[in-house]
Design a protein around this motif. Structure first.
Motif, PDB file in Angstrom:
ATOM      1  N   ALA A   1      40.178  40.564  31.906  1.00 29.95           N
ATOM      2  CA  ALA A   1      40.742  40.921  33.224  1.00 29.95           C
ATOM      3  C   ALA A   1      41.424  42.321  33.297  1.00 29.95           C
ATOM      4  N   LYS A   2      41.315  43.297  33.808  1.00 30.66           N
ATOM      5  CA  LYS A   2      42.882  44.028  34.084  1.00 30.66           C
ATOM      6  C   LYS A   2      43.166  44.889  32.818  1.00 30.66           C
TER       7      LYS A   2
ATOM      8  N   SER B   1      42.202  50.468  46.396  1.00 38.61           N
ATOM      9  CA  SER B   1      42.880  49.756  47.219  1.00 38.61           C
ATOM     10  C   SER B   1      43.435  50.596  48.500  1.00 38.61           C
TER      11      SER B   1
ATOM     12  N   ASP C   1      38.292  46.131  35.876  1.00 41.03           N
ATOM     13  CA  ASP C   1      39.022  46.271  36.905  1.00 41.03           C
ATOM     14  C   ASP C   1      38.577  45.007  37.600  1.00 41.03           C
ATOM     15  N   SER C   2      38.335  44.145  37.226  1.00 39.83           N
ATOM     16  CA  SER C   2      38.217  42.567  37.637  1.00 39.83           C
ATOM     17  C   SER C   2      39.407  41.548  37.557  1.00 39.83           C
ATOM     18  N   ASP C   3      39.269  40.542  38.357  1.00 32.77           N
ATOM     19  CA  ASP C   3      40.624  39.736  38.033  1.00 32.77           C
ATOM     20  C   ASP C   3      40.048  38.484  36.838  1.00 32.77           C
ATOM     21  N   SER C   4      39.092  38.836  36.971  1.00 29.99           N
ATOM     22  CA  SER C   4      38.482  37.725  35.756  1.00 29.99           C
ATOM     23  C   SER C   4      37.743  38.564  34.622  1.00 29.99           C
ATOM     24  N   LYS C   5      37.896  37.820  33.083  1.00 29.79           N
ATOM     25  CA  LYS C   5      37.156  38.237  32.240  1.00 29.79           C
ATOM     26  C   LYS C   5      35.712  38.264  31.934  1.00 29.79           C
TER      27      LYS C   5
END
Ligand code: GCB
Ligand code: CA
Length: 893
Positions: A247-248, A133, A215-219
C-alpha cells in the motif's frame, strides 16, 4: 440480446467496453476559457475571487506575444494569474486525479479550491501534480495558477538571444487513473522507460522498466504485461510478471531481455516504430487497471572523430536546423499543428537532423522527429552564463534529469546538450575573479556531464561553443562533452567567410578524438530585401545564399564534420535585438509566418533526393526596377533552385533557353515587363519533366523620364543603398540609388553612410528605427549630398523625403548579440541643413535630432508643381555638419 446472436463475440464486446471504462486512464486537455490577469493579484489563489473582469484566454497562451510591437524597450517579466472553474464529474470519484502542464514559463504554482497543490521551476519541461485530495467530484472546482517569468538568478536561462515569454504556453491536461497505476511522479513521465541494450540486423534486445504506484490503502497483486507490436499492430513479443504492491508504495519492475528477431530498424529513410503496450491487470479478476503506450525505435549509432556519424552501420552526414518555438504574433504559444508543420518543413527540405534548441520543446516535436526519421539533440537552456550559486546548479541538474526522462523513449534523440556559448557573457574583467568564475562554470559543466552520463549512458553529450576557443580552453571546457558543437558566424559577425573552414580544421587538429558538429551558422535574411551586389550584414536574400552555399560546401568536404544544424529554421523574436526587423532574429530560412526564403529553397534543392525545381525570389511578389534593355524592360537576375542538371526558363511565354545548375542554382537574366509577368521553369531528366510557375507584379521605373514608352508614375529610392526592398504592407517597391544624369534621375554628390564596426566599416546602420516597420528604408543614407534630381515632365508631384539620424550622440554602443565584437556609432554633433525644391527654400536650419532625436523615422511630404520643363531639383545646403537623406519617394499626382 447479444448473447442470443453470438455469445462469444458479445462477451468480448462487453468485456472490452468494461475494460476501457474501468481500466484505461482518462486524459484530456483543459485549455480553454481561462481568466487571466497580469500582475501580483492579492487573493487570486482563493476559491472565491471576483475574476469576472479578467481577460478570457485559451491555452497555449503567453502574455508577451505582442510586446515587440511597441516602442517600449523590454517586455513584461513578472507575475500573472490564470483562473478557471473546472467541473469534475462523480464517475471519477474513486480515481486518482492529476494535472499535467507540458510547459509554463518559468515558475508556476497551482492552487486547487484555494489550497496549494504544487509548484515547479523552469520554463521548458513538463510537470505533474497529484490533486486527488483537493478535488470535489460532481462539482465545480477552482484552479488558480500563478506564473512568473521574472529574472531569477537561480533558474537557467539567465540571458539569451530570444524572448523569455511568460505564460502557460503549452497544453494542460487532467488525468484520471485507478489507485493502482503507472507512476506519474517520476519527472512527470509515463513511468515506463525503454532501453535497447543491443540492436543489430539479426536481433534486438529490449528492456522495459515500469514504475507502478499503488495509491490505495491496501496491498495489491497485479500482473504487469508488456506487448510489443510492429507498426502494423501485429504482436511481436509479450512478457508478463506478477507483482505484489505494498500500500502507498511505488515499485519498479524491469522486464529484461525481450528479444526481437530480424528487427525492422528505425532509420532516417524508414523510421519504423514498434509500440510497447504496458498494462497492469488486477491479479484476482484480470481487470485492466492501467495502460501506457510507448514508441520504441530499434537502431544503433555512433559518432567518430574522423569519420562522423553512423546509423545502423551506415555513414550519414547529419544536416538540418536548429529551431525556436516561435511564430508571428503568437510568441511561444503554438498549437500542436504548428509545431508539427515545422518538423515537416525540415523533412521536406531534405534535412535529417534537428537541434532542439535552446531548450526541450513540445512533446509533439519529439514525436514528429520519431515519425519522420529526424535525428535530434535536445538541450537544457543553460545559455551565455551561469550564476555561481548552489541553487543554479541544482536547478540545472534537475532540468537535465527532467529532459532526459521526458525524452528518454524517443528513438530520434541521440545527443543530450547542456551548455550553449556559456562564456559569451563574462561577468568579470578582473583576471582573478574571472579565473574563479571559470572554475565555477567548469564545475557546472562537469556536474551536468556526469549527471547525464549516469542517467543515460546510451547517448552522446554535447556542449556548444562560440568562436572563442582560448576562453573555453582556459576554462577547461573543451574536453568535457563527447561532442564539440561549434556555433560559427564567419562572414556574418566576423568578416572573413573563409575563417569558417580554417576554424573547423583547427578544431579537428587541436581536439584529437573529439567529435565535431557545427551546431550553428547563419546570416540574417530579411525576406523583403534583395541585392545584386550582396555583402555581409546587408540582410539580403542573395547574401544569405552566398553564405549558406559556402558553409554547406565546406562541411560536405570534411568527413570529420559529423553534422550541422543551421541557425535557424525560423525567424524568431528576440526583444533586445535591433536588426532589419526590430526585435526579430532574421536568421531563419523560413520567416516568422513560415514563408520560404531562398535559403530554404537552396537547401531543399541541395538535400532532396527526389528531383526538385523551385523558382527563387518567390515571395518577392511586388518587384521593381529601372528600365535597362533596349526593349524598355528591366532585366534582373532570377535564381532557380534545382537538383536537376539543366533548367529552361520561360518568361511571358518566351524561352530564355537552358542553363546548367551549379551548386543547385541556375541563374537567369530575366527581362520583366511592366505589370504582371509569368515565369515558368522546366527541368527534364531521365524521362521526367518538372515545372514550376510563379507570377510577378513588376513596377517598371523609367530611366529616361522624357520618353513615353514607359510613363512615370512613382519611384521609391533608398539612398546610400544597393538594395531592393519590398514594403509588403503597401505593395510598394523600393529600389537602389543611382547617380543623376540629364534626362534621368538620381543623387548629386555625397557618399553612402558607413558605420564603424570592430571589423572595419559597413554599409548602413543596424539600429532599430523607431516609428516604422520599414527599417531598411531608413537604415541607409547618403551623407553630404548636394541634390536629388528627377527630370520629370510638367505636372503636380508629391515628394516625400525620408530621414532618420543614424549617428548617435553617445560614442559607443555594444551590440547585444554580435558575439562579443563591439560596434561604435559616430557622434552626430550638430547637423543642420537647408532644403530647397526648385529654388524655393522649404526647410531652413533643419536638424533631425533637435526635432525628433536619434533613430526615429521622419517623413515629410511636399506638394510640388513642375512647370516649364524644369523637372524636380531638390537641393541640400550645408549649414552645420553634412546634409543627409535616407530615402525619397516621388509620386505623380
Ligand atoms: C548564437 C546563439 C543563438 C543566437 C545566434 C545569433 O550563437 O547561440 O542563440 O540567436 O547566435 O543569431 O546571434
Ligand atoms: Ca502540445
Amino acid at each position: 440480446m447479444f448473447i442470443m446472436k453470438n455469445g462469444l463475440v458479445a462477451l468480448l464486446v462487453l468485456m472490452s467496453v468494461y475494460f476501457t471504462q474501468a481500466g484505461n486512464r482518462i486524459i484530456y486537455t483543459i485549455n480553454d476559457g481561462w481568466r487571466f490577469a497580469k500582475g501580483a493579484s492579492f487573493g487570486a489563489k482563493a476559491e472565491k475571487f471576483d475574476d469576472a473582469l479578467w481577460m478570457k484566454v485559451n491555452i497555449p497562451h503567453t502574455w508577451n506575444n505582442l510586446d515587440s510591437d511597441d516602442e517600449i524597450p523590454g517586455y513584461y517579466r513578472g507575475q500573472a494569474w490564470y483562473r478557471k472553474s473546472v467541473f469534475v464529474d462523480k464517475n471519477k470519484q474513486n480515481k486518482r486525479a492529476f494535472i499535467y502542464f507540458e510547459g509554463a514559463n518559468q515558475e508556476t504554482s497551482l492552487y486547487v479550491n484555494g489550497k496549494f497543490a504544487g509548484e515547479h521551476k523552469g520554463g521548458y519541461t513538463r510537470f505533474c501534480f497529484d490533486i486527488t485530495s483537493l478535488l470535489r467530484f460532481g462539482e465545480k472546482n477552482t484552479f488558480a495558477v500563478l506564473v512568473d517569468n521574472s529574472h531569477n538568478p537561480d533558474i537557467p536561462p539567465l540571458s539569451a538571444d530570444f524572448t523569455f515569454y511568460g505564460g502557460i504556453y503549452r497544453d494542460v491536461y487532467l488525468q484520471f487513473t485507478e489507485p493502482v497505476h503507472f507512476s506519474t511522479n517520476h519527472y512527470a513521465t509515463s513511468g515506463v522507460y525503454i532501453r535497447t541494450p543491443k540492436v543489430n540486423e539479426d536481433e534486438a534486445v529490449v528492456d522495459v522498466t515500469c514504475l507502478i504506484s499503488n495509491d490505495s490503502d491496501s496491498k495489491s497483486k497485479i500482473i504487469l504485461e508488456n506487448v510489443i507490436c510492429d507498426a502494423s499492430g501485429r504482436e511481436v513479443e509479450k512478457t508478463t510478471s506478477t507483482l505484489a504492491l505494498p500500500a502507498k508504495k511505488t515499485v519498479t519492475e524491469v522486464q529484461k531481455n525481450i528479444r526481437i528477431k530480424n528487427p525492422r530498424l528505425w532509420d532516417i529513410d524508414d523510421p519504423h516504430r514498434y509500440m510497447v503496450y504496458s498494462r497492469v491487470y488486477n491479479k484476482d479478476d484480470f481487470r485492466l487497471m492501467d495502460e501506457v503506450v510507448t514508441p520504441v525505435g530499434l537502431r544503433w549509432f555512433s559518432f567518430d572523430a574522423d569519420n562522423g556519424f553512423f546509423l545502423n552501420g551506415k555513414h550519414r552526414k547529419l544536416i538540418g536546423t536548429c529551431r525556436h518555438q516561435d511564430y508571428c504574433k503568437k510568441g511561444n504559444a503554438l498549437r500542436d499543428e504548428m509545431h508539427v508543420r515545422d518538423i515537416l518543413l525540415i523533412k521536406e527540405m531534405g534535412g535529417n537532423f534537428l537541434r532542439v534548441s535552446h531548450y526541450p520543446q513540445d512533446p509533439v516535436v519529439m514525436e514528429m522527429c520519431d515519425k519522420l526519421g529526424i535525428v535530434t539533440s535536445v538541450e537544457i537552456p543553460v545559455v551565455n552564463a551561469v550564476t555561481e550559486s548552489q541553487g543554479f546548479l541544482d536547478n540545472a541538474v534537475f532540468m537535465a534529469k527532467e529532459m532526459i526522462h521526458q525524452c528518454f523513449n524517443h528513438p530520434s534523440v541521440m545527443i543530450w546538450g547542456y551548455m550553449n556559448e556559456i562564456l559569451l557573457r563574462k561577468p568579470y574583467k578582473d583576471k582573478k575573479k574571472l579565473e574563479q568564475y571559470y572554475l565555477d562554470v567548469e564545475k557546472v559543466a562537469r556536474t551536468l556531464e556526469s549527471t547525464i552520463r549516469e542517467e543515460d549512458p546510451s547517448r552522446y553529450t554535447m556542449m556548444a561553443y562560440h568562436n572563442d576557443p582560448d576562453s573555453y580552453e582556459a576554462a577547461r571546457l573543451t574536453d568535457i562533452s563527447m561532442i564539440q558543437g561549434w556555433n560559427l558566424y564567419q562572414g556574418w559577425y566576423e568578416p572573413d567567410i573563409n575563417e569558417f573552414q580554417r576554424l573547423l580544421d583547427r578544431a579537428h587538429r587541436t581536439y584529437k578524438g573529439k567529435v565535431i558538429m557545427v551546431t550553428e551558422y547563419g546570416p540574417g535574411v530579411d525576406p523583403r530585401l534583395h541585392s545584386y551586389s550582396p555583402e555581409r550584414f546587408d540582410f539580403s536574400q542573395e547574401y544569405g545564399i552566398d553564405y549558406h552555399n559556402h558553409y554547406l560546401n565546406e562541411m560536405k568536404k570534411r568527413p570529420f564534420v559529423a553534422g550541422s544544424s543551421l541557425w535557424n529554421l525560423n525567424d524568431f523574436y528576440s526583444e533586445s535585438r535591433a536588426d532589419a526587423v526590430p526585435h526579430v532574429n532574421n536568421k531563419g530560412i523560413v520567416g516568422l509566418s513560415r514563408e520560404q526564403k531562398d535559403t530554404y529553397l537552396f537547401y531543399q534543392a541541395s538535400l532532396s533526393k527526389a528531383p526538385i525545381i523551385k523558382i527563387g525570389n518567390r515571395e518577392w511578389k511586388t518587384r521593381g526596377g529601372v528600365v535597362n534593355t533596349p526593349e524598355n524592360m528591366c532585366s534582373q537576375i532570377l535564381p532557380v533552385f534545382t537538383n536537376m542538371e539543366e533548367v529552361e526558363l520561360i518568361i511571358n511565354g518566351k524561352s530564355l533557353g537552358k542553363k546548367k545548375s551549379e551548386d543547385c542554382i541556375a541563374k537567369f537574366n530575366v527581362p520583366f515587363c511592366n505589370g504582371s509577368n509569368t515565369v515558368e521553369a522546366v527541368g527534364r531528366q531521365a524521362g521526367i519533366e518538372l515545372h514550376d510557375l510563379i507570377s510577378v507584379d513588376f513596377k517598371l521605373i523609367p530611366s529616361d523620364l522624357n520618353q513615353h514608352e514607359v510613363s512615370f508614375s512613382e519611384m521609391n529610392v533608398m539612398l546610400g543603398s544597393p538594395r531592393y526592398f519590398e514594403d509588403r504592407k503597401a505593395g510598394a517597391v523600393w529600389i537602389p540609388e543611382q547617380e543623376y544624369k540629364p534626362g534621368s534621375w538620381g543623387y548629386v554628390g555625397g557618399t553612402p553612410y558607413r558605420r564603424e564596426t570592430g571589423f572595419g566599416t559597413m554599409l548602413g546602420s543596424e539600429v532599430d528605427i523607431a516609428g516604422t516597420d520599414n527599417n531598411p528604408v531608413f537604415q541607409t543614407q547618403r551623407v553630404g549630398l548636394e541634390a536629388f534630381r528627377a527630370d520629370v515632365l510638367d505636372g503636380e508631384y508629391s515628394v516625400y523625403l525620408y530621414w532618420a539620424e543614424l549617428d548617435s550622440d553617445t560614442k559607443k554602443e555594444s551590440l547585444i548579440y554580435n558575439l562579443g565584437a563591439e560596434a561604435t556609432h559616430s557622434v552626430a554633433g550638430v547637423r543642420c541643413f537647408g532644403v530647397s525644391i526648385n529654388g524655393v527654400s522649404v526647410l531652413d536650419n533643419f536638424s533631425i535630432t533637435r526635432e525628433y532625436g536619434y533613430a526615429r523615422a521622419v517623413v515629410k511630404k511636399f506638394k510640388v508643381v513642375v512647370t516649364n520643363g524644369q523637372g524636380l531639383n531638390i537641393e541640400f545646403s550645408r549649414q552645420e555638419g553634412e546634409p543627409v537623406l535616407n530615402a525619397i519617394r516621388i509620386y505623380k499626382n
